[in-house]
Scaffold this motif. Structure first.
Motif, short mmCIF file in Angstrom:
data_model
loop_
_atom_site.label_atom_id
_atom_site.label_comp_id
_atom_site.label_asym_id
_atom_site.label_seq_id
_atom_site.Cartn_x
_atom_site.Cartn_y
_atom_site.Cartn_z
N ARG A 135 5.30 12.86 -0.12
CA ARG A 135 6.61 12.64 -0.73
C ARG A 135 6.56 12.72 -2.27
O ARG A 135 5.96 13.62 -2.82
N ARG B 240 -2.75 4.44 1.42
CA ARG B 240 -3.02 3.25 2.22
C ARG B 240 -3.17 3.68 3.68
O ARG B 240 -4.26 3.64 4.21
N ASN B 241 -2.10 4.19 4.30
CA ASN B 241 -2.19 4.63 5.70
C ASN B 241 -2.32 6.14 5.85
O ASN B 241 -2.78 6.62 6.88
N SER B 242 -1.85 6.90 4.83
CA SER B 242 -1.75 8.35 4.98
C SER B 242 -3.04 9.09 4.58
O SER B 242 -3.02 9.94 3.67
N ASP C 276 -4.91 -0.60 -1.39
CA ASP C 276 -3.75 -1.44 -1.07
C ASP C 276 -3.38 -2.15 -2.36
O ASP C 276 -4.15 -3.00 -2.84
N VAL C 277 -2.22 -1.83 -2.93
CA VAL C 277 -1.87 -2.38 -4.24
C VAL C 277 -1.55 -3.88 -4.20
O VAL C 277 -1.35 -4.50 -5.24
N ASN D 111 3.34 4.43 -8.52
CA ASN D 111 4.31 5.05 -7.62
C ASN D 111 4.43 4.32 -6.27
O ASN D 111 5.50 4.30 -5.67
N LYS E 179 12.78 -3.78 -7.89
CA LYS E 179 12.79 -2.64 -8.82
C LYS E 179 13.39 -3.04 -10.16
O LYS E 179 12.96 -2.54 -11.20
N1 LIG Z 1 12.56 8.66 -2.40
C1 LIG Z 1 13.60 8.25 -3.12
O1 LIG Z 1 14.73 8.74 -2.94
C2 LIG Z 1 13.42 7.18 -4.18
C3 LIG Z 1 14.57 6.64 -4.79
C4 LIG Z 1 14.40 5.66 -5.75
C5 LIG Z 1 13.13 5.21 -6.10
N2 LIG Z 1 12.04 5.75 -5.50
C6 LIG Z 1 10.72 5.26 -5.89
O2 LIG Z 1 9.86 6.35 -6.19
C7 LIG Z 1 8.54 6.09 -5.70
C8 LIG Z 1 8.13 7.16 -4.69
O3 LIG Z 1 9.14 7.28 -3.70
P1 LIG Z 1 8.79 7.73 -2.20
O4 LIG Z 1 10.07 7.73 -1.45
O5 LIG Z 1 7.93 8.93 -2.22
O6 LIG Z 1 7.93 6.43 -1.78
P2 LIG Z 1 7.47 5.99 -0.31
O7 LIG Z 1 7.26 7.18 0.54
O8 LIG Z 1 8.40 4.93 0.19
O9 LIG Z 1 6.10 5.26 -0.67
C9 LIG Z 1 5.07 5.93 -1.37
C10 LIG Z 1 3.75 5.48 -0.90
O10 LIG Z 1 3.52 4.12 -1.22
C11 LIG Z 1 2.41 3.74 -0.47
N3 LIG Z 1 2.36 2.28 -0.30
C12 LIG Z 1 3.28 1.47 0.24
N4 LIG Z 1 2.82 0.19 0.24
C13 LIG Z 1 1.58 0.23 -0.32
C14 LIG Z 1 0.60 -0.74 -0.61
N5 LIG Z 1 0.77 -2.04 -0.32
N6 LIG Z 1 -0.54 -0.33 -1.20
C15 LIG Z 1 -0.74 0.97 -1.50
N7 LIG Z 1 0.14 1.93 -1.24
C16 LIG Z 1 1.29 1.56 -0.66
C17 LIG Z 1 2.47 4.48 0.85
O11 LIG Z 1 1.19 5.04 1.07
P3 LIG Z 1 0.63 5.46 2.55
O12 LIG Z 1 1.62 6.46 3.08
O13 LIG Z 1 -0.70 6.04 2.25
O14 LIG Z 1 0.57 4.20 3.36
C18 LIG Z 1 3.55 5.54 0.60
O15 LIG Z 1 3.19 6.83 1.00
C19 LIG Z 1 8.58 4.69 -5.10
O16 LIG Z 1 8.20 3.74 -6.08
C20 LIG Z 1 10.04 4.51 -4.75
O17 LIG Z 1 10.45 3.16 -4.68
C21 LIG Z 1 12.16 6.71 -4.54
#
Ligand SMILES: NC(=O)c1ccc[n+]([C@@H]2O[C@H](COP(=O)([O-])OP(=O)(O)OC[C@H]3O[C@@H](n4cnc5c(N)ncnc54)[C@H](OP(=O)(O)O)[C@@H]3O)[C@@H](O)[C@H]2O)c1
Length: 247
Positions: free
Chosen positions: A21, A42-44, A68-69, A95, A163
């Motif tokens: 992503r 973490r899982n991926s 794991d953050v 991120n 956030k």
């Molecule tokens: N996508 C959007 O539309 C959007 C909108 C607003 C803000 N954001 C922000 O932008 C960033 C990236 O978005 P995204 O949608 O790509 O994020 P996401 O897919 O929800 O999460 C990104 C990664 O965070 C990892 N993660 C979750 N919990 C964790 C932990 N405890 N320790 C370590 N890793 C952990 C996961 O890794 P694993 O898969 O390896 O487990 C996941 O692949 C995030 O901060 C999100 O909040 C995204």
């Protein structure tokens, strides 16, 4: 394989949660500009290996590390390994995060604490752990915030609050870590990552957005890249990348 020569040649970048992503998009943009990149997962694990192969295609050094953050030991190990593999850390992108929908009345303390542990405490923990390396390189921290940290979403009290705290943490860190380290934040709005289950919601949000569409992953990566290559004098800023949805 050709080594990328770009604005980030010779820089070492650590990006948390970047197997897939938006994190993956950010990692690719950094590598394309010549940076050596450490991603954490973490899982991926499988996706992380694919991403590392794709990053390597730019001729840069790329590694994937488990992290794991929410765990101090895990974060310490990942930061140590990044510095060992890449020779230091110039840019940290916080991120990794979790996202969840929950009705306010049904939101449990466990849900609240889990979101804050990853989204807010994780940003603090990884940044504090990487501080020595970032200081050595006069580095940069880029936090991933959210439009949800600026606008209230009724069914996301814990996510929005976590956030909003990241946005404030960005400003506090910018002041506390100056002049060595610049700290900024990208706050994405609605980003279409092609999820079929979200298609109808995405169409509705596009209609409400002044730019009449949702964002692309690449556009978020470019905003992160902007801060990664921006003058050090730019610090403490929250950049909404939302097509005007938050206006
Ligand atoms: N996508 C959007 O539309 C959007 C909108 C607003 C803000 N954001 C922000 O932008 C960033 C990236 O978005 P995204 O949608 O790509 O994020 P996401 O897919 O929800 O999460 C990104 C990664 O965070 C990892 N993660 C979750 N919990 C964790 C932990 N405890 N320790 C370590 N890793 C952990 C996961 O890794 P694993 O898969 O390896 O487990 C996941 O692949 C995030 O901060 C999100 O909040 C995204």
């Amino acid at each position: 394989m050709k080594r990328s020569v770009g604005k980030l040649s010779g820089k070492a970048v650590l990006i948390t949660g970047a197997a897939r992503r938006l994190g993956r998009e950010i990692a690719l943009a950094m590598a394309e500009a010549g940076a050596d990149v450490a991603i954490t997962f973490r899982n991926s694990a499988r996706e992380a290996q694919h991403t590392v192969i794709d990053l390597g295609g730019f001729g840069v050094r790329a590694v994937a590390l488990p992290c794991d953050v929410t765990s101090p030991q895990s974060v310490k190990a990942a930061v140590k390994e990044t510095a060992k593999e890449l020779g230091g850390i110039d840019i940290l992108v916080n991120n990794a995060a979790n996202y969840e929908t929950a009705e306010f009345e049904k939101l449990t303390l466990a849900q609240w604490d889990a979101i804050f542990a990853a989204n807010t405490r994780g940003v603090f923990l990884v940044s504090q752990t990487a501080l020595k390396h970032l200081r050595e390189r006069q580095g940069k921290v880029i936090n991933m915030g959210s439009l949800g940290g600026i606008r209230p979403w009724a069914s996301h009290a814990h996510y929005c609050s976590s956030k909003a705290a990241v946005h404030m943490l960005t400003k506090v860190m910018a002041k506390a870590l100056a002049p060595e380290i610049a700290v900024n934040c990208v706050a994405p709005g609605m980003i279409d990552l092609g999820e079929k289950s979200a298609a109808e919601f995405m169409r509705r949000m596009a209609r409400q957005t002044p730019m009449k569409r949702n964002g692309k992953g690449r556009e978020i990566a470019e905003a992160v890249f902007f801060f990664a290559t921006a003058p050090h004098f730019i610090t403490g800023q929250i950049l909404a990348v939302d097509g005007g949805l938050g206006l």
